[in-house]
Design a protein around this motif. Structure first.
Motif, PDB file in Angstrom:
ATOM      1  N   LYS A 142      32.399  29.511   0.358  1.00  0.00           N
ATOM      2  CA  LYS A 142      31.037  29.078  -0.207  1.00  0.00           C
ATOM      3  C   LYS A 142      30.086  29.181   0.812  1.00  0.00           C
ATOM      4  O   LYS A 142      28.657  28.843   0.478  1.00  0.00           O
ATOM      5  CB  LYS A 142      31.046  27.645  -0.371  1.00  0.00           C
ATOM      6  N   THR A 143      30.318  29.668   2.058  1.00  0.00           N
ATOM      7  CA  THR A 143      29.369  29.646   3.098  1.00  0.00           C
ATOM      8  C   THR A 143      29.206  30.936   3.795  1.00  0.00           C
ATOM      9  O   THR A 143      28.290  31.487   4.451  1.00  0.00           O
ATOM     10  CB  THR A 143      29.666  28.468   4.163  1.00  0.00           C
ATOM     11  N   GLN A 144      30.325  31.827   3.767  1.00  0.00           N
ATOM     12  CA  GLN A 144      30.214  33.068   4.539  1.00  0.00           C
ATOM     13  C   GLN A 144      29.235  33.928   4.115  1.00  0.00           C
ATOM     14  O   GLN A 144      28.779  34.887   5.000  1.00  0.00           O
ATOM     15  CB  GLN A 144      31.545  33.771   4.634  1.00  0.00           C
ATOM     16  N   PHE A 145      28.607  33.960   2.991  1.00  0.00           N
ATOM     17  CA  PHE A 145      27.583  35.107   2.427  1.00  0.00           C
ATOM     18  C   PHE A 145      26.373  34.816   3.343  1.00  0.00           C
ATOM     19  O   PHE A 145      25.377  35.813   3.498  1.00  0.00           O
ATOM     20  CB  PHE A 145      27.508  34.925   0.986  1.00  0.00           C
ATOM     21  N   GLY A 158      28.368  33.303  12.680  1.00  0.00           N
ATOM     22  CA  GLY A 158      29.347  32.824  12.255  1.00  0.00           C
ATOM     23  C   GLY A 158      29.608  31.533  11.607  1.00  0.00           C
ATOM     24  O   GLY A 158      28.310  31.015  11.062  1.00  0.00           O
ATOM     25  N   ILE A 159      30.363  30.606  11.045  1.00  0.00           N
ATOM     26  CA  ILE A 159      30.435  29.649  10.360  1.00  0.00           C
ATOM     27  C   ILE A 159      30.292  28.516  11.409  1.00  0.00           C
ATOM     28  O   ILE A 159      31.392  28.321  12.045  1.00  0.00           O
ATOM     29  CB  ILE A 159      31.463  29.551   9.217  1.00  0.00           C
ATOM     30  N   TYR A 160      29.703  27.291  11.437  1.00  0.00           N
ATOM     31  CA  TYR A 160      29.791  26.322  12.029  1.00  0.00           C
ATOM     32  C   TYR A 160      30.472  25.123  11.478  1.00  0.00           C
ATOM     33  O   TYR A 160      30.282  24.453  10.201  1.00  0.00           O
ATOM     34  CB  TYR A 160      28.224  25.673  12.176  1.00  0.00           C
ATOM     35  N   LEU A 161      31.902  24.854  11.972  1.00  0.00           N
ATOM     36  CA  LEU A 161      32.713  23.856  11.369  1.00  0.00           C
ATOM     37  C   LEU A 161      32.775  22.564  12.258  1.00  0.00           C
ATOM     38  O   LEU A 161      33.010  22.728  13.644  1.00  0.00           O
ATOM     39  CB  LEU A 161      34.114  24.685  11.375  1.00  0.00           C
ATOM     40  N   PRO A 169      34.189  10.402   6.473  1.00  0.00           N
ATOM     41  CA  PRO A 169      34.189  11.631   7.442  1.00  0.00           C
ATOM     42  C   PRO A 169      34.616  12.840   6.423  1.00  0.00           C
ATOM     43  O   PRO A 169      35.362  12.644   5.665  1.00  0.00           O
ATOM     44  CB  PRO A 169      35.398  11.307   8.458  1.00  0.00           C
ATOM     45  N   VAL A 170      33.962  14.010   6.813  1.00  0.00           N
ATOM     46  CA  VAL A 170      34.058  15.209   5.931  1.00  0.00           C
ATOM     47  C   VAL A 170      34.330  16.451   6.935  1.00  0.00           C
ATOM     48  O   VAL A 170      33.628  16.112   8.003  1.00  0.00           O
ATOM     49  CB  VAL A 170      32.869  15.526   4.814  1.00  0.00           C
ATOM     50  N   LEU A 171      34.850  17.159   6.627  1.00  0.00           N
ATOM     51  CA  LEU A 171      34.896  18.518   7.313  1.00  0.00           C
ATOM     52  C   LEU A 171      34.075  19.466   6.683  1.00  0.00           C
ATOM     53  O   LEU A 171      34.157  19.736   5.439  1.00  0.00           O
ATOM     54  CB  LEU A 171      36.279  18.999   7.284  1.00  0.00           C
ATOM     55  N   ARG A 172      33.030  19.950   7.499  1.00  0.00           N
ATOM     56  CA  ARG A 172      31.893  20.425   6.791  1.00  0.00           C
ATOM     57  C   ARG A 172      31.753  22.011   7.480  1.00  0.00           C
ATOM     58  O   ARG A 172      32.030  22.266   8.725  1.00  0.00           O
ATOM     59  CB  ARG A 172      30.613  19.820   6.939  1.00  0.00           C
ATOM     60  N   ALA A 173      31.530  22.845   6.614  1.00  0.00           N
ATOM     61  CA  ALA A 173      31.144  24.477   7.165  1.00  0.00           C
ATOM     62  C   ALA A 173      29.652  24.564   6.840  1.00  0.00           C
ATOM     63  O   ALA A 173      29.462  24.266   5.431  1.00  0.00           O
ATOM     64  CB  ALA A 173      32.042  25.259   6.234  1.00  0.00           C
ATOM     65  N   VAL A 174      29.094  25.267   7.705  1.00  0.00           N
ATOM     66  CA  VAL A 174      27.459  25.339   7.468  1.00  0.00           C
ATOM     67  C   VAL A 174      27.351  26.917   7.852  1.00  0.00           C
ATOM     68  O   VAL A 174      27.684  27.252   9.097  1.00  0.00           O
ATOM     69  CB  VAL A 174      26.806  24.433   8.253  1.00  0.00           C
ATOM     70  N   THR A 176      23.898  29.852   8.070  1.00  0.00           N
ATOM     71  CA  THR A 176      22.687  30.181   8.018  1.00  0.00           C
ATOM     72  C   THR A 176      22.173  31.503   8.589  1.00  0.00           C
ATOM     73  O   THR A 176      22.545  31.964   9.734  1.00  0.00           O
ATOM     74  CB  THR A 176      21.619  28.966   8.075  1.00  0.00           C
ATOM     75  N   ASP A 177      21.174  32.215   7.990  1.00  0.00           N
ATOM     76  CA  ASP A 177      20.530  33.323   8.757  1.00  0.00           C
ATOM     77  C   ASP A 177      19.111  33.313   8.653  1.00  0.00           C
ATOM     78  O   ASP A 177      18.526  33.940   9.261  1.00  0.00           O
ATOM     79  CB  ASP A 177      20.874  34.650   7.858  1.00  0.00           C
ATOM     80  N   GLY A 178      18.609  31.924   8.702  1.00  0.00           N
ATOM     81  CA  GLY A 178      17.140  31.539   8.864  1.00  0.00           C
ATOM     82  C   GLY A 178      16.464  31.764   7.494  1.00  0.00           C
ATOM     83  O   GLY A 178      15.434  31.003   7.298  1.00  0.00           O
ATOM     84  N   HIS A 179      16.900  32.568   6.531  1.00  0.00           N
ATOM     85  CA  HIS A 179      16.412  32.638   5.143  1.00  0.00           C
ATOM     86  C   HIS A 179      16.883  31.779   4.191  1.00  0.00           C
ATOM     87  O   HIS A 179      16.393  31.389   3.032  1.00  0.00           O
ATOM     88  CB  HIS A 179      16.360  34.005   4.621  1.00  0.00           C
ATOM     89  N   ARG A 180      18.383  31.357   4.373  1.00  0.00           N
ATOM     90  CA  ARG A 180      19.138  30.692   3.418  1.00  0.00           C
ATOM     91  C   ARG A 180      20.078  29.985   4.112  1.00  0.00           C
ATOM     92  O   ARG A 180      20.481  30.515   5.372  1.00  0.00           O
ATOM     93  CB  ARG A 180      19.650  31.704   2.420  1.00  0.00           C
ATOM     94  N   LEU A 181      20.528  28.631   3.610  1.00  0.00           N
ATOM     95  CA  LEU A 181      21.514  28.116   4.295  1.00  0.00           C
ATOM     96  C   LEU A 181      22.574  27.668   3.174  1.00  0.00           C
ATOM     97  O   LEU A 181      22.132  27.313   2.011  1.00  0.00           O
ATOM     98  CB  LEU A 181      20.958  26.960   4.982  1.00  0.00           C
ATOM     99  N   ALA A 182      23.881  27.629   3.793  1.00  0.00           N
ATOM    100  CA  ALA A 182      24.895  27.328   2.814  1.00  0.00           C
ATOM    101  C   ALA A 182      25.880  26.300   3.454  1.00  0.00           C
ATOM    102  O   ALA A 182      25.894  26.366   4.673  1.00  0.00           O
ATOM    103  CB  ALA A 182      26.018  28.402   2.391  1.00  0.00           C
ATOM    104  N   GLN A 183      26.001  24.949   2.617  1.00  0.00           N
ATOM    105  CA  GLN A 183      27.029  24.021   3.161  1.00  0.00           C
ATOM    106  C   GLN A 183      27.974  23.657   2.149  1.00  0.00           C
ATOM    107  O   GLN A 183      27.815  23.636   1.242  1.00  0.00           O
ATOM    108  CB  GLN A 183      25.889  22.985   3.485  1.00  0.00           C
TER     109      GLN A 183
END
Length: 371
Positions: A142-145, A158-161, A169-174, A176-183
């Motif tokens: 869901k986030t790597q793109f 990379g992905i911020y885990l 509490p959730v394990l979250r992956a984020v 971003t490339d500055g133009h878009r963000l996926a979480q």
């Protein structure tokens, strides 16, 4: 060393480990894969000094030992051997070669001493938890793109885990490339509490994606501030982490966007794909003109022409014209699990929030373009 192994098992394992090996190496040993036999079978290990993968497979061990051979060469040899064949490895210490036999085929490969092979896996891990491989793969998929490819902003490569609070509490992956963000997020597994927030580099992310194919298996994740280790079945992946500070992504996630656009995901993606055919390769801009129940997508390119398409949507707010990178729109809609996508808009210059209407633990933020 003398060992016999089934070709299909060996090929599957080599397919995992050889991908880590860079084709161009200034250090000769890094072009090799380490083969080591013991009571458990045959272990294959490869590294590029930033990431290491080890896989152990069942084998008939006649004589224990270890050696290293060129990774891409041995992979190509095994790939070309007949299906169902038994592959035998045998070292002759005096000549520094590995003999590979299968049926009537015989190869003699140059080796380098196993004592020269670097070990990346040293060091204590402060946190350890397990979760279904399918959940870990979902976080990554869901986030790597959205991972940045800009090397100057290495902390975005990379992905911020990390563990966050979201009604629990959730394990979250984020990413971003500055133009878009996926979480994306999932319920935090036992043992994840208090873990350091880590940035998993792009290459390790790609390997985790491939390793977590079996969604029902359990995967063990171990972390320290410098490394991550992912263990699944007989495979252990160890990677250095990106040493940097991930930006405060929460500040760019809009909370006051009051215009809600609901689109049929497939119809919307197809329309974006069609009109973007004439978009310039550099900008790829598509304009969305939204009014009551209607969305008009348009692209104007002075060099090749223009295109428009109209689709029915759910929208009851005041009309708005806003532009987006068509490639980014398609990347995000491909991650939406349901049949519809919900876009929360504010104005033509503010970020837009995209998610499933039923909020399945993932959200996306997209910066608009001037059109």
């Amino acid at each position: 060393m003398k060992v016999t192994v089934e070709r299909a098992e060996l090929l599957k394992s080599l397919a995992h480990v050889h991908r880590v090996v860079e084709r161009r190496n200034t250090i000769p040993i890094l072009a090799n894969v380490l083969l080591r036999t013991d009571a458990r079978g045959l272990a294959l290990r490869a590294t590029d000094l930033d990431i290491e993968i080890v896989e152990t497979i069942a084998a008939e061990v006649a004589e224990e030992g270890a050696t290293t051979v060129p990774a891409h060469t041995i992979y190509d040899i095994v790939r070309k051997l007949p299906e169902g064949s038994q592959v035998q490895f045998e070292t002759s210490g005096d000549r520094g070669t590995l003999t590979v036999r299968a049926g009537r085929s015989r190869f003699a490969l140059q080796t380098l001493p196993d004592t020269e092979f670097p070990d990346l896996a040293a060091g204590e891990m402060s946190h350890r938890f397990t979760l279904p491989a399918g959940e870990l793969k979902r976080l990554v998929d869901k986030t790597q793109f959205a991972i940045s490819t800009e090397e100057t902003r290495y902390y975005l490569n990379g992905i911020y885990l990390h563990v966050a609070e979201a009604g629990g509490p959730v394990l979250r992956a984020v990413a971003t490339d500055g133009h878009r963000l996926a979480q994306a997020q999932t319920a935090a597994p036992a043992g994840a509490a208090g873990m350091p927030g880590v940035i998993v580099p792009r290459k390790a992310v790609a390997e985790i994606q491939r390793l977590a194919e079996d969604g029902d298996a359990e995967v063990t994740v171990e972390l320290s501030t410098a490394k991550i280790r992912v263990s699944l079945d007989r495979v252990v992946l160890t990677s250095k982490l990106i040493d940097g500070t991930f930006p405060d992504y929460g500040r760019v996630i809009p909370v006051g966007n009051d215009k809600t656009l609901v689109v049929d995901k497939a119809d919307f993606a197809s329309a974006v794909d069609r009109v973007s055919t004439v978009a310039s390769e550099r900008g790829r801009a598509v304009k969305l003109s939204i009014a009551d129940g209607k969305l008009t997508l348009s692209v104007t390119n002075p060099d090749s022409g223009s295109a428009t398409e109209e689709i029915e949507v759910e929208y009851a707010a005041e009309p708005i014209d806003i532009g987006f990178n068509s490639r980014y729109l398609l990347d995000i809609t491909s991650q939406i699990e349901g049949g519809t996508a919900e876009l929360k808009l504010a104005d033509p210059g503010s970020p837009t929030l995209v998610q499933d209407p039923d909020k399945r633990g993932a959200l996306y933020v997209l910066m608009p373009m001037r059109v």
